[in-house]
Design a protein around this motif. Structure first.
Motif, PDB file in Angstrom:
ATOM      1  N   PRO A 216       0.818  -1.218   0.000  1.00  0.00           N
ATOM      2  CA  PRO A 216       0.000   0.000   0.000  1.00  0.00           C
ATOM      3  C   PRO A 216       0.851   1.268   0.000  1.00  0.00           C
ATOM      4  O   PRO A 216       0.484   2.262  -0.614  1.00  0.00           O
ATOM      5  N   LYS A 220       0.947   3.700  -5.069  1.00  0.00           N
ATOM      6  CA  LYS A 220       0.488   4.886  -5.782  1.00  0.00           C
ATOM      7  C   LYS A 220       1.586   5.476  -6.678  1.00  0.00           C
ATOM      8  O   LYS A 220       1.353   5.806  -7.831  1.00  0.00           O
ATOM      9  N   PRO A 245      -6.253  -1.373  -0.475  1.00  0.00           N
ATOM     10  CA  PRO A 245      -5.682  -0.046  -0.766  1.00  0.00           C
ATOM     11  C   PRO A 245      -4.811  -0.019  -2.020  1.00  0.00           C
ATOM     12  O   PRO A 245      -4.700   1.009  -2.688  1.00  0.00           O
ATOM     13  N   ASP A 248      -7.215   0.400  -4.749  1.00  0.00           N
ATOM     14  CA  ASP A 248      -7.750   1.769  -4.753  1.00  0.00           C
ATOM     15  C   ASP A 248      -6.717   2.779  -5.241  1.00  0.00           C
ATOM     16  O   ASP A 248      -7.079   3.825  -5.775  1.00  0.00           O
ATOM     17  N   SER A 249      -5.450   2.472  -5.064  1.00  0.00           N
ATOM     18  CA  SER A 249      -4.454   3.467  -5.485  1.00  0.00           C
ATOM     19  C   SER A 249      -4.310   3.512  -6.996  1.00  0.00           C
ATOM     20  O   SER A 249      -3.618   4.370  -7.532  1.00  0.00           O
TER      21      SER A 249
END
Ligand code: PGA
Length: 251
Positions: A216, A220, A245, A248-249
């Motif tokens: 996580p 990103k 996560p 989601d990134s």
């Protein structure tokens, strides 16, 4: 453009109960969203039950490997036709653990690629250099060989079934991630090479995942690199708390 593609490689982890718990949590988290593609690659023995658990969900299910033969006296092996038959969408091929621990070379990977495509499976084809190869400046030579030999003889109408995963061996399970710049450089190289092997159009569509200690906290910035189109995640794909996560990134 290219839709991000996040795949969890469960390797030889989890038990039936935890595998189904993870699949259920991911199913709920992903819902019906279609801005990312999400996939899981459970161990063979859990595939059928995970496929049933994810029925109706956009989450794709695949195998971690496939046999290079179609059928017959190959004790312990599982064919691409069998995987397709139980509802698998894809197979990972050429993972570095198969190459390094089980001596799989490019020719064998290529045969597996053909078997999988013949059976109608999609493929995540893994390439990546070892630490020694990187330090000797051989990264491009190695991934070039793995890509051109792994893809030998694949016809143009099958190219959309292939996803590449760039997984520097030195970054897998070590906690040591390639920097976004290091990874991006190799991804650009692979896309350029694909354009040379096939054509620009197909190279523009090709999704190249990065793999190797994705978590996580670094997902990103890796996914922000233009040529990184997703991730093949090992350790951090084993719990919803970490994999969600990462998914989601990508959006
Ligand atoms: P890791 O594994 O995320 O645990 O480094 C990645 C992979 O081998 O696919």
């Amino acid at each position: 453009m290219r839709k991000p593609y996040l795949a969890g490689n469960w390797k030889m982890n989890l038990e039936l109960k935890s595998a189904l718990g993870l699949a259920g949590a991911l199913r709920e988290h992903v819902g019906s969203r279609d801005d990312v593609d999400v996939a899981v690659a459970p161990p063979y023995v859990y595939l059928s039950e995970v496929i049933v658990a994810l029925e109706g969900s956009p989450i794709r299910v695949g195998a971690q490997d496939v046999c290079d033969r179609t059928q017959g006296a190959y004790t312990g092996e599982v064919s691409a036709v069998m995987l397709k038959d139980i509802g698998c969408d894809f197979s990972v091929i050429g993972h570095s653990e198969r190459r390094r621990l089980y001596g799989e070379g490019d020719e064998l990977c290529n045969t597996k690629v053909h078997r999988a495509l013949e059976a109608g499976l999609e493929i995540i084809l893994c390439v990546g250099e070892t630490l020694d190869e990187r330090e000797e400046g051989k990264t491009e030579t190695v991934v070039r060989r793995q890509l051109s030999e792994g893809m030998a003889g694949v016809p143009g109408d099958q190219l959309d079934k292939i996803t590449l995963a760039y997984e520097p061996v030195w970054a897998i399970g070590t906690g040591r991630t390639a920097t976004p710049e290091q990874a991006g450089e190799v991804h650009r190289y692979l896309r350029g090479m694909w354009a040379g092997l096939y054509n620009e159009q197909s190279a523009t569509r090709l999704r190249i995942q990065y793999g190797g200690s994705v978590k996580p906290s670094n997902a990103k910035e890796l996914l922000a690199i233009p040529d990184i189109d997703g991730a093949l995640v090992g350790g951090a794909a084993l719990t919803p708390e970490q994999f969600q996560p990462i998914i989601d990134s990508a959006s």
